[in-house]
Design a protein around this motif. Sequence first.
Motif, PDB file in Angstrom:
ATOM      1  N   LEU A  84      22.808   8.010  -8.126  1.00 46.61           N
ATOM      2  CA  LEU A  84      21.533   8.833  -8.355  1.00 46.61           C
ATOM      3  C   LEU A  84      20.616   8.126  -7.350  1.00 46.61           C
ATOM      4  CD1 LEU A  84      20.010  10.660 -10.264  1.00 46.61           C
ATOM      5  CD2 LEU A  84      19.408   8.608 -11.973  1.00 46.61           C
ATOM      6  N   GLU A  85      20.606   6.981  -7.205  1.00 43.28           N
ATOM      7  CA  GLU A  85      19.833   6.576  -6.389  1.00 43.28           C
ATOM      8  C   GLU A  85      19.830   6.992  -4.804  1.00 43.28           C
ATOM      9  OE1 GLU A  85      18.817   2.213  -4.497  1.00 43.28           O
ATOM     10  OE2 GLU A  85      19.430   2.110  -6.417  1.00 43.28           O
ATOM     11  N   MET A  86      21.228   6.873  -4.446  1.00 40.08           N
ATOM     12  CA  MET A  86      21.595   7.461  -3.247  1.00 40.08           C
ATOM     13  C   MET A  86      21.141   9.045  -2.875  1.00 40.08           C
ATOM     14  SD  MET A  86      22.914   4.869  -1.208  1.00 40.08           S
ATOM     15  CE  MET A  86      21.616   3.966  -2.032  1.00 40.08           C
ATOM     16  N   CYS A  87      21.407   9.725  -4.062  1.00 38.04           N
ATOM     17  CA  CYS A  87      21.218  11.076  -3.608  1.00 38.04           C
ATOM     18  C   CYS A  87      19.511  11.081  -3.615  1.00 38.04           C
ATOM     19  CB  CYS A  87      21.684  11.980  -5.023  1.00 38.04           C
ATOM     20  SG  CYS A  87      23.512  12.070  -5.024  1.00 38.04           S
ATOM     21  N   ALA A  88      19.029  10.441  -4.505  1.00 39.23           N
ATOM     22  CA  ALA A  88      17.386  10.614  -4.617  1.00 39.23           C
ATOM     23  C   ALA A  88      17.003  10.032  -3.154  1.00 39.23           C
ATOM     24  CB  ALA A  88      16.796   9.895  -5.507  1.00 39.23           C
ATOM     25  N   SER A  89      17.369   9.025  -2.485  1.00 35.82           N
ATOM     26  CA  SER A  89      17.146   8.545  -1.083  1.00 35.82           C
ATOM     27  C   SER A  89      17.423   9.478   0.014  1.00 35.82           C
ATOM     28  CB  SER A  89      17.914   7.141  -1.080  1.00 35.82           C
ATOM     29  OG  SER A  89      17.513   6.660   0.321  1.00 35.82           O
ATOM     30  N   VAL A  96      20.604  16.454   2.721  1.00 39.82           N
ATOM     31  CA  VAL A  96      21.335  16.772   1.592  1.00 39.82           C
ATOM     32  C   VAL A  96      22.275  15.937   1.432  1.00 39.82           C
ATOM     33  CG1 VAL A  96      22.813  18.935   0.769  1.00 39.82           C
ATOM     34  CG2 VAL A  96      21.006  19.346   2.312  1.00 39.82           C
ATOM     35  N   PRO A  97      22.639  15.646   0.081  1.00 38.53           N
ATOM     36  CA  PRO A  97      23.589  14.663  -0.542  1.00 38.53           C
ATOM     37  C   PRO A  97      24.907  15.728  -0.579  1.00 38.53           C
ATOM     38  CG  PRO A  97      22.059  14.821  -1.943  1.00 38.53           C
ATOM     39  CD  PRO A  97      21.467  15.658  -0.842  1.00 38.53           C
ATOM     40  N   ILE A  98      26.099  15.249   0.031  1.00 41.84           N
ATOM     41  CA  ILE A  98      27.291  15.842  -0.528  1.00 41.84           C
ATOM     42  C   ILE A  98      28.383  15.017  -0.967  1.00 41.84           C
ATOM     43  CG2 ILE A  98      29.082  17.102   0.709  1.00 41.84           C
ATOM     44  CD1 ILE A  98      27.272  17.923   2.859  1.00 41.84           C
ATOM     45  N   VAL A  99      28.670  15.313  -2.165  1.00 40.13           N
ATOM     46  CA  VAL A  99      29.511  14.104  -2.880  1.00 40.13           C
ATOM     47  C   VAL A  99      30.984  14.503  -2.903  1.00 40.13           C
ATOM     48  CG1 VAL A  99      29.855  12.879  -5.321  1.00 40.13           C
ATOM     49  CG2 VAL A  99      27.649  13.543  -4.501  1.00 40.13           C
ATOM     50  N   VAL A 100      31.736  13.826  -2.355  1.00 38.23           N
ATOM     51  CA  VAL A 100      33.223  14.332  -1.931  1.00 38.23           C
ATOM     52  C   VAL A 100      33.995  13.298  -2.849  1.00 38.23           C
ATOM     53  CG1 VAL A 100      34.849  14.561  -0.159  1.00 38.23           C
ATOM     54  CG2 VAL A 100      32.425  15.132   0.307  1.00 38.23           C
ATOM     55  N   GLY A 101      35.128  13.983  -3.441  1.00 43.12           N
ATOM     56  CA  GLY A 101      36.018  13.478  -4.080  1.00 43.12           C
ATOM     57  C   GLY A 101      37.374  13.985  -3.936  1.00 43.12           C
ATOM     58  N   LEU A 102      38.232  13.102  -3.125  1.00 37.90           N
ATOM     59  CA  LEU A 102      39.532  14.008  -2.730  1.00 37.90           C
ATOM     60  C   LEU A 102      40.556  13.235  -3.313  1.00 37.90           C
ATOM     61  CD1 LEU A 102      39.025  14.682   1.043  1.00 37.90           C
ATOM     62  CD2 LEU A 102      38.543  16.215  -0.536  1.00 37.90           C
ATOM     63  N   HIS A 103      41.416  14.142  -3.936  1.00 38.95           N
ATOM     64  CA  HIS A 103      42.583  13.687  -4.731  1.00 38.95           C
ATOM     65  C   HIS A 103      42.424  12.534  -5.718  1.00 38.95           C
ATOM     66  CE1 HIS A 103      46.573  14.934  -4.218  1.00 38.95           C
ATOM     67  NE2 HIS A 103      47.274  13.676  -4.444  1.00 38.95           N
ATOM     68  N   LEU A 104      41.149  13.079  -6.396  1.00 40.51           N
ATOM     69  CA  LEU A 104      40.975  11.908  -7.648  1.00 40.51           C
ATOM     70  C   LEU A 104      41.944  11.906  -8.897  1.00 40.51           C
ATOM     71  CD1 LEU A 104      36.961  12.305  -7.843  1.00 40.51           C
ATOM     72  CD2 LEU A 104      38.596  10.693  -6.394  1.00 40.51           C
ATOM     73  N   CYS A 105      42.102  10.831  -9.312  1.00 37.65           N
ATOM     74  CA  CYS A 105      43.376  10.877 -10.307  1.00 37.65           C
ATOM     75  C   CYS A 105      42.603  10.806 -11.479  1.00 37.65           C
ATOM     76  CB  CYS A 105      44.182   9.483 -10.157  1.00 37.65           C
ATOM     77  SG  CYS A 105      45.284   9.336  -8.595  1.00 37.65           S
ATOM     78  N   GLY A 106      43.372  11.520 -12.406  1.00 41.30           N
ATOM     79  CA  GLY A 106      42.806  11.387 -13.752  1.00 41.30           C
ATOM     80  C   GLY A 106      41.533  11.780 -14.062  1.00 41.30           C
ATOM     81  N   ARG A 107      41.011  10.949 -14.928  1.00 42.90           N
ATOM     82  CA  ARG A 107      39.441  11.017 -15.206  1.00 42.90           C
ATOM     83  C   ARG A 107      38.607  10.731 -14.262  1.00 42.90           C
ATOM     84  NH1 ARG A 107      40.449  12.146 -20.428  1.00 42.90           N
ATOM     85  NH2 ARG A 107      41.874  11.257 -21.583  1.00 42.90           N
ATOM     86  N   LEU A 108      38.892  10.426 -13.058  1.00 44.19           N
ATOM     87  CA  LEU A 108      37.944  10.195 -12.129  1.00 44.19           C
ATOM     88  C   LEU A 108      37.306  11.439 -11.783  1.00 44.19           C
ATOM     89  CD1 LEU A 108      39.734   7.801  -9.816  1.00 44.19           C
ATOM     90  CD2 LEU A 108      37.724   7.264 -11.155  1.00 44.19           C
ATOM     91  N   SER A 109      37.935  12.697 -11.945  1.00 42.09           N
ATOM     92  CA  SER A 109      37.406  13.854 -11.518  1.00 42.09           C
ATOM     93  C   SER A 109      36.305  14.371 -12.565  1.00 42.09           C
ATOM     94  CB  SER A 109      38.602  15.018 -11.460  1.00 42.09           C
ATOM     95  OG  SER A 109      39.526  14.779 -10.605  1.00 42.09           O
ATOM     96  N   THR A 110      36.622  14.182 -13.775  1.00 41.53           N
ATOM     97  CA  THR A 110      35.641  14.580 -14.982  1.00 41.53           C
ATOM     98  C   THR A 110      34.157  13.377 -14.602  1.00 41.53           C
ATOM     99  OG1 THR A 110      36.946  13.576 -16.372  1.00 41.53           O
ATOM    100  CG2 THR A 110      37.010  16.193 -16.157  1.00 41.53           C
ATOM    101  N   ARG A 111      34.629  12.305 -14.277  1.00 41.25           N
ATOM    102  CA  ARG A 111      33.760  11.405 -14.296  1.00 41.25           C
ATOM    103  C   ARG A 111      32.687  11.847 -13.394  1.00 41.25           C
ATOM    104  NH1 ARG A 111      29.707   7.870 -15.713  1.00 41.25           N
ATOM    105  NH2 ARG A 111      29.575   5.963 -14.475  1.00 41.25           N
ATOM    106  N   LEU A 112      33.244  12.236 -12.170  1.00 47.41           N
ATOM    107  CA  LEU A 112      32.488  12.763 -11.075  1.00 47.41           C
ATOM    108  C   LEU A 112      31.791  13.970 -11.201  1.00 47.41           C
ATOM    109  CD1 LEU A 112      31.292  11.404  -8.365  1.00 47.41           C
ATOM    110  CD2 LEU A 112      33.469  12.904  -7.193  1.00 47.41           C
ATOM    111  N   THR A 113      32.229  14.883 -11.894  1.00 47.93           N
ATOM    112  CA  THR A 113      31.544  16.253 -12.295  1.00 47.93           C
ATOM    113  C   THR A 113      30.425  15.898 -13.370  1.00 47.93           C
ATOM    114  OG1 THR A 113      33.124  16.788 -14.211  1.00 47.93           O
ATOM    115  CG2 THR A 113      33.475  17.647 -12.105  1.00 47.93           C
ATOM    116  N   SER A 114      30.710  15.041 -14.295  1.00 47.83           N
ATOM    117  CA  SER A 114      29.791  14.590 -15.273  1.00 47.83           C
ATOM    118  C   SER A 114      28.545  13.958 -14.619  1.00 47.83           C
ATOM    119  CB  SER A 114      30.276  13.474 -16.425  1.00 47.83           C
ATOM    120  OG  SER A 114      29.164  12.910 -16.912  1.00 47.83           O
ATOM    121  N   LEU A 115      28.555  12.924 -13.511  1.00 48.84           N
ATOM    122  CA  LEU A 115      27.576  12.219 -12.941  1.00 48.84           C
ATOM    123  C   LEU A 115      26.897  13.409 -11.864  1.00 48.84           C
ATOM    124  CD1 LEU A 115      29.261   8.994 -11.693  1.00 48.84           C
ATOM    125  CD2 LEU A 115      27.362   9.391 -13.187  1.00 48.84           C
ATOM    126  N   PHE A 116      27.477  14.326 -11.444  1.00 48.01           N
ATOM    127  CA  PHE A 116      26.928  15.445 -10.600  1.00 48.01           C
ATOM    128  C   PHE A 116      26.110  16.372 -11.526  1.00 48.01           C
ATOM    129  CE2 PHE A 116      26.443  19.768  -8.367  1.00 48.01           C
ATOM    130  CZ  PHE A 116      26.330  19.110  -7.026  1.00 48.01           C
TER     131      PHE A 116
END
Length: 195
Positions: A84-89, A96-116
Amino acid sequence: EHRGSGGGNRRLCVIDVCSGKGFFAAVCALALQTNNPEHTTAATVRMVDSNLKMALRHLSAQPLQRITFHPFDVHSKAFGAWLLEMCASAVATGAVPIVVGLHLCGRLSTRLTSLFNALPLTSAAVLVLSPCCLPHDDHTARDQCRTGGWDPYAYWCKLVFESLALGAGQERGFVIDEHVLSPKRTLIWSIKGPS
């Protein structure tokens, strides 16, 4: 640099989540260089990974010195606050913040969607995500795959895609990249910003 809708250039802040040794981050840093004397690079590139035992000496090479490494467990509250701080900064500096998650295993994907999804809609942000595997402990989803005849990877991509918010100020989509040789070649994206 990203050419904005107003014709001006916008800098990018790429956050490579679960980066491993940072090969994607390195490609970004090299591809997004600029000849603009005001900026040494058109992009800030930040790597995030919990593995502190990786050898990252390659990041000391001259063109890669702009990449920074940030050790976080993606499931931790500290990472959520940092993202949140990095995106705000980034937004505060006109990037423009671009958050990238390539080949995320298991629940790491939904963790990232939740944060986004939790990022405020006061400015533009982009998520690009390539899920990997259906979580091994998600027995409900695995049962639904068996009874419905779903491919587990395709079903997981569907669940990850549906976990992204949709509505005023946030879009989502996906593409199956036929040029990727791996069967795990779905890229899910989301763009958010003020309406």
